[in-house]
Design a protein around this motif. Sequence first.
Motif, PDB file in Angstrom:
ATOM      1  N   SER A  76      11.512  47.345  20.008  1.00  0.00           N
ATOM      2  CA  SER A  76      12.258  47.417  21.278  1.00  0.00           C
ATOM      3  C   SER A  76      13.074  48.698  21.400  1.00  0.00           C
ATOM      4  O   SER A  76      13.901  48.825  22.304  1.00  0.00           O
ATOM      5  CB  SER A  76      13.201  46.209  21.392  1.00  0.00           C
ATOM      6  OG  SER A  76      14.181  46.231  20.366  1.00  0.00           O
ATOM      7  N   ARG A  77      12.800  49.664  20.511  1.00  0.00           N
ATOM      8  CA  ARG A  77      13.645  50.859  20.405  1.00  0.00           C
ATOM      9  C   ARG A  77      13.662  51.720  21.673  1.00  0.00           C
ATOM     10  O   ARG A  77      14.623  52.439  21.922  1.00  0.00           O
ATOM     11  CB  ARG A  77      13.205  51.713  19.209  1.00  0.00           C
ATOM     12  CG  ARG A  77      11.795  52.294  19.331  1.00  0.00           C
ATOM     13  CD  ARG A  77      11.324  52.844  17.992  1.00  0.00           C
ATOM     14  NE  ARG A  77      10.003  53.457  18.085  1.00  0.00           N
ATOM     15  CZ  ARG A  77       8.866  52.758  18.117  1.00  0.00           C
ATOM     16  NH1 ARG A  77       8.904  51.446  18.092  1.00  0.00           N
ATOM     17  NH2 ARG A  77       7.703  53.387  18.180  1.00  0.00           N
ATOM     18  N   ASN A  78      12.602  51.667  22.472  1.00  0.00           N
ATOM     19  CA  ASN A  78      12.526  52.517  23.663  1.00  0.00           C
ATOM     20  C   ASN A  78      12.897  51.778  24.951  1.00  0.00           C
ATOM     21  O   ASN A  78      12.775  52.338  26.040  1.00  0.00           O
ATOM     22  CB  ASN A  78      11.117  53.096  23.802  1.00  0.00           C
ATOM     23  CG  ASN A  78      10.771  54.035  22.657  1.00  0.00           C
ATOM     24  OD1 ASN A  78      11.617  54.813  22.216  1.00  0.00           O
ATOM     25  ND2 ASN A  78       9.543  53.954  22.164  1.00  0.00           N
ATOM     26  N   ASN A  79      13.334  50.533  24.810  1.00  0.00           N
ATOM     27  CA  ASN A  79      13.633  49.729  25.989  1.00  0.00           C
ATOM     28  C   ASN A  79      15.140  49.537  26.163  1.00  0.00           C
ATOM     29  O   ASN A  79      15.761  48.761  25.436  1.00  0.00           O
ATOM     30  CB  ASN A  79      12.959  48.353  25.883  1.00  0.00           C
ATOM     31  CG  ASN A  79      11.454  48.471  25.779  1.00  0.00           C
ATOM     32  OD1 ASN A  79      10.853  49.300  26.440  1.00  0.00           O
ATOM     33  ND2 ASN A  79      10.849  47.644  24.944  1.00  0.00           N
ATOM     34  N   LYS A  80      15.711  50.258  27.105  1.00  0.00           N
ATOM     35  CA  LYS A  80      17.124  50.100  27.415  1.00  0.00           C
ATOM     36  C   LYS A  80      17.238  49.159  28.612  1.00  0.00           C
ATOM     37  O   LYS A  80      17.010  49.549  29.747  1.00  0.00           O
ATOM     38  CB  LYS A  80      17.765  51.456  27.727  1.00  0.00           C
ATOM     39  CG  LYS A  80      17.782  52.403  26.538  1.00  0.00           C
ATOM     40  CD  LYS A  80      18.411  53.739  26.902  1.00  0.00           C
ATOM     41  CE  LYS A  80      18.427  54.675  25.694  1.00  0.00           C
ATOM     42  NZ  LYS A  80      19.015  56.004  26.032  1.00  0.00           N
ATOM     43  N   VAL A  81      17.562  47.912  28.331  1.00  0.00           N
ATOM     44  CA  VAL A  81      17.540  46.897  29.384  1.00  0.00           C
ATOM     45  C   VAL A  81      18.846  46.120  29.516  1.00  0.00           C
ATOM     46  O   VAL A  81      19.033  45.390  30.486  1.00  0.00           O
ATOM     47  CB  VAL A  81      16.390  45.895  29.155  1.00  0.00           C
ATOM     48  CG1 VAL A  81      15.045  46.584  29.254  1.00  0.00           C
ATOM     49  CG2 VAL A  81      16.530  45.205  27.804  1.00  0.00           C
ATOM     50  N   TYR A  82      19.756  46.258  28.547  1.00  0.00           N
ATOM     51  CA  TYR A  82      20.971  45.453  28.550  1.00  0.00           C
ATOM     52  C   TYR A  82      22.128  46.241  29.152  1.00  0.00           C
ATOM     53  O   TYR A  82      22.606  47.214  28.586  1.00  0.00           O
ATOM     54  CB  TYR A  82      21.299  44.976  27.139  1.00  0.00           C
ATOM     55  CG  TYR A  82      20.164  44.172  26.565  1.00  0.00           C
ATOM     56  CD1 TYR A  82      19.928  42.874  26.997  1.00  0.00           C
ATOM     57  CD2 TYR A  82      19.287  44.730  25.635  1.00  0.00           C
ATOM     58  CE1 TYR A  82      18.865  42.141  26.520  1.00  0.00           C
ATOM     59  CE2 TYR A  82      18.218  43.998  25.140  1.00  0.00           C
ATOM     60  CZ  TYR A  82      18.009  42.706  25.584  1.00  0.00           C
ATOM     61  OH  TYR A  82      16.946  41.991  25.108  1.00  0.00           O
ATOM     62  N   LYS A  83      22.585  45.795  30.325  1.00  0.00           N
ATOM     63  CA  LYS A  83      23.591  46.532  31.070  1.00  0.00           C
ATOM     64  C   LYS A  83      25.000  46.241  30.570  1.00  0.00           C
ATOM     65  O   LYS A  83      25.265  45.198  29.973  1.00  0.00           O
ATOM     66  CB  LYS A  83      23.479  46.195  32.557  1.00  0.00           C
ATOM     67  CG  LYS A  83      22.147  46.616  33.176  1.00  0.00           C
ATOM     68  CD  LYS A  83      22.102  46.274  34.660  1.00  0.00           C
ATOM     69  CE  LYS A  83      20.780  46.716  35.279  1.00  0.00           C
ATOM     70  NZ  LYS A  83      20.700  46.389  36.723  1.00  0.00           N
ATOM     71  N   LEU A  84      25.891  47.180  30.855  1.00  0.00           N
ATOM     72  CA  LEU A  84      27.294  47.039  30.474  1.00  0.00           C
ATOM     73  C   LEU A  84      27.889  45.776  31.088  1.00  0.00           C
ATOM     74  O   LEU A  84      28.727  45.100  30.481  1.00  0.00           O
ATOM     75  CB  LEU A  84      28.074  48.272  30.926  1.00  0.00           C
ATOM     76  CG  LEU A  84      29.470  48.485  30.346  1.00  0.00           C
ATOM     77  CD1 LEU A  84      29.428  48.587  28.827  1.00  0.00           C
ATOM     78  CD2 LEU A  84      30.092  49.740  30.940  1.00  0.00           C
ATOM     79  N   LYS A  85      27.440  45.443  32.290  1.00  0.00           N
ATOM     80  CA  LYS A  85      27.915  44.233  32.959  1.00  0.00           C
ATOM     81  C   LYS A  85      27.605  42.994  32.129  1.00  0.00           C
ATOM     82  O   LYS A  85      28.418  42.056  32.060  1.00  0.00           O
ATOM     83  CB  LYS A  85      27.269  44.115  34.340  1.00  0.00           C
ATOM     84  CG  LYS A  85      27.707  42.898  35.123  1.00  0.00           C
ATOM     85  CD  LYS A  85      27.018  42.838  36.478  1.00  0.00           C
ATOM     86  CE  LYS A  85      27.425  41.593  37.240  1.00  0.00           C
ATOM     87  NZ  LYS A  85      26.726  41.511  38.564  1.00  0.00           N
ATOM     88  N   LEU A  86      26.431  42.969  31.487  1.00  0.00           N
ATOM     89  CA  LEU A  86      26.059  41.843  30.647  1.00  0.00           C
ATOM     90  C   LEU A  86      27.003  41.719  29.451  1.00  0.00           C
ATOM     91  O   LEU A  86      27.405  40.616  29.076  1.00  0.00           O
ATOM     92  CB  LEU A  86      24.615  42.005  30.152  1.00  0.00           C
ATOM     93  CG  LEU A  86      24.147  40.987  29.100  1.00  0.00           C
ATOM     94  CD1 LEU A  86      24.168  39.579  29.677  1.00  0.00           C
ATOM     95  CD2 LEU A  86      22.758  41.330  28.600  1.00  0.00           C
ATOM     96  N   LEU A  87      27.385  42.861  28.862  1.00  0.00           N
ATOM     97  CA  LEU A  87      28.308  42.833  27.732  1.00  0.00           C
ATOM     98  C   LEU A  87      29.655  42.252  28.140  1.00  0.00           C
ATOM     99  O   LEU A  87      30.285  41.525  27.367  1.00  0.00           O
ATOM    100  CB  LEU A  87      28.488  44.243  27.170  1.00  0.00           C
ATOM    101  CG  LEU A  87      27.283  44.808  26.416  1.00  0.00           C
ATOM    102  CD1 LEU A  87      27.495  46.280  26.092  1.00  0.00           C
ATOM    103  CD2 LEU A  87      27.036  44.020  25.138  1.00  0.00           C
ATOM    104  N   ARG A  88      30.092  42.563  29.357  1.00  0.00           N
ATOM    105  CA  ARG A  88      31.353  41.994  29.827  1.00  0.00           C
ATOM    106  C   ARG A  88      31.220  40.483  30.015  1.00  0.00           C
ATOM    107  O   ARG A  88      32.159  39.729  29.744  1.00  0.00           O
ATOM    108  CB  ARG A  88      31.790  42.664  31.135  1.00  0.00           C
ATOM    109  CG  ARG A  88      32.181  44.120  30.973  1.00  0.00           C
ATOM    110  CD  ARG A  88      33.133  44.582  32.086  1.00  0.00           C
ATOM    111  NE  ARG A  88      32.572  44.413  33.404  1.00  0.00           N
ATOM    112  CZ  ARG A  88      31.822  45.318  34.034  1.00  0.00           C
ATOM    113  NH1 ARG A  88      31.533  46.482  33.430  1.00  0.00           N
ATOM    114  NH2 ARG A  88      31.353  45.087  35.242  1.00  0.00           N
ATOM    115  N   GLU A  89      30.051  40.040  30.458  1.00  0.00           N
ATOM    116  CA  GLU A  89      29.821  38.596  30.623  1.00  0.00           C
ATOM    117  C   GLU A  89      29.811  37.889  29.269  1.00  0.00           C
ATOM    118  O   GLU A  89      30.422  36.824  29.102  1.00  0.00           O
ATOM    119  CB  GLU A  89      28.499  38.354  31.351  1.00  0.00           C
ATOM    120  CG  GLU A  89      28.492  38.803  32.805  1.00  0.00           C
ATOM    121  CD  GLU A  89      27.136  38.599  33.456  1.00  0.00           C
ATOM    122  OE1 GLU A  89      26.220  38.084  32.780  1.00  0.00           O
ATOM    123  OE2 GLU A  89      26.987  38.968  34.633  1.00  0.00           O
TER     124      GLU A  89
END
Length: 210
Positions: A76-89
């Motif tokens: 999954s190294r090339n897949n940037k899919v997790y947004k900062l908004k998700l981290l806040r959730e």
Amino acid sequence: MNFDIDKFKPSYQRKNGLTIGFLLFCFLGVSFKEDTFDRTFAYLFHILGIINYGDLKTKYPNLNDTDLLREVFFVSRNNKVYKLKLLREITGIKSKDLFRKHFETYFEEMNYTRRRVFTLEETYNILNFWNPDFKGESLQLLLKTELASIYTTGDYDLLEETFIDNNIMSLEAYKNVKKIPPKLYNQLDETLERGNANVCFYFLFLLNYT
């Protein structure tokens, strides 16, 4: 009704799709032959098309958490899919300013300051910073009143004593905050002999957002 054990085998799940029965087997700790907990989750990742289990068995004969994480991070190294908004959730920090207060130093060290989206490995590392080794069963920033309800049957004074007497927080630090991060309150799980969640459960949660 006939009980077909073959339907609970990873090979059946891979061919016919993931079933609720198989998931229940995993979450209830039912093993296949004498496979480890890690191997059971490797089956899940294989069925979901994240890793090749055949290659995994060859590469890691004695599969463990570290091996499994390394492989999932690699594919999954090339897949940037997790947004900062998700981290806040996930962390329960709705305020951008409060999130910045808790994570600013770490983000600067990792050169994440201007980032708004992350890979699975980066997300894992951020959450591991927030709650080292994923101790306990929560990643949320919680009010002291909520913690009292969870740990001391609502006894607010006893909660304070538990934090102070076990050197988790100083009295001054405890008095000056309304909410406490998991890296601190999850230490109570060890003090009060509560159980810990496995890292893989957090991964299954994250995969829902992929």
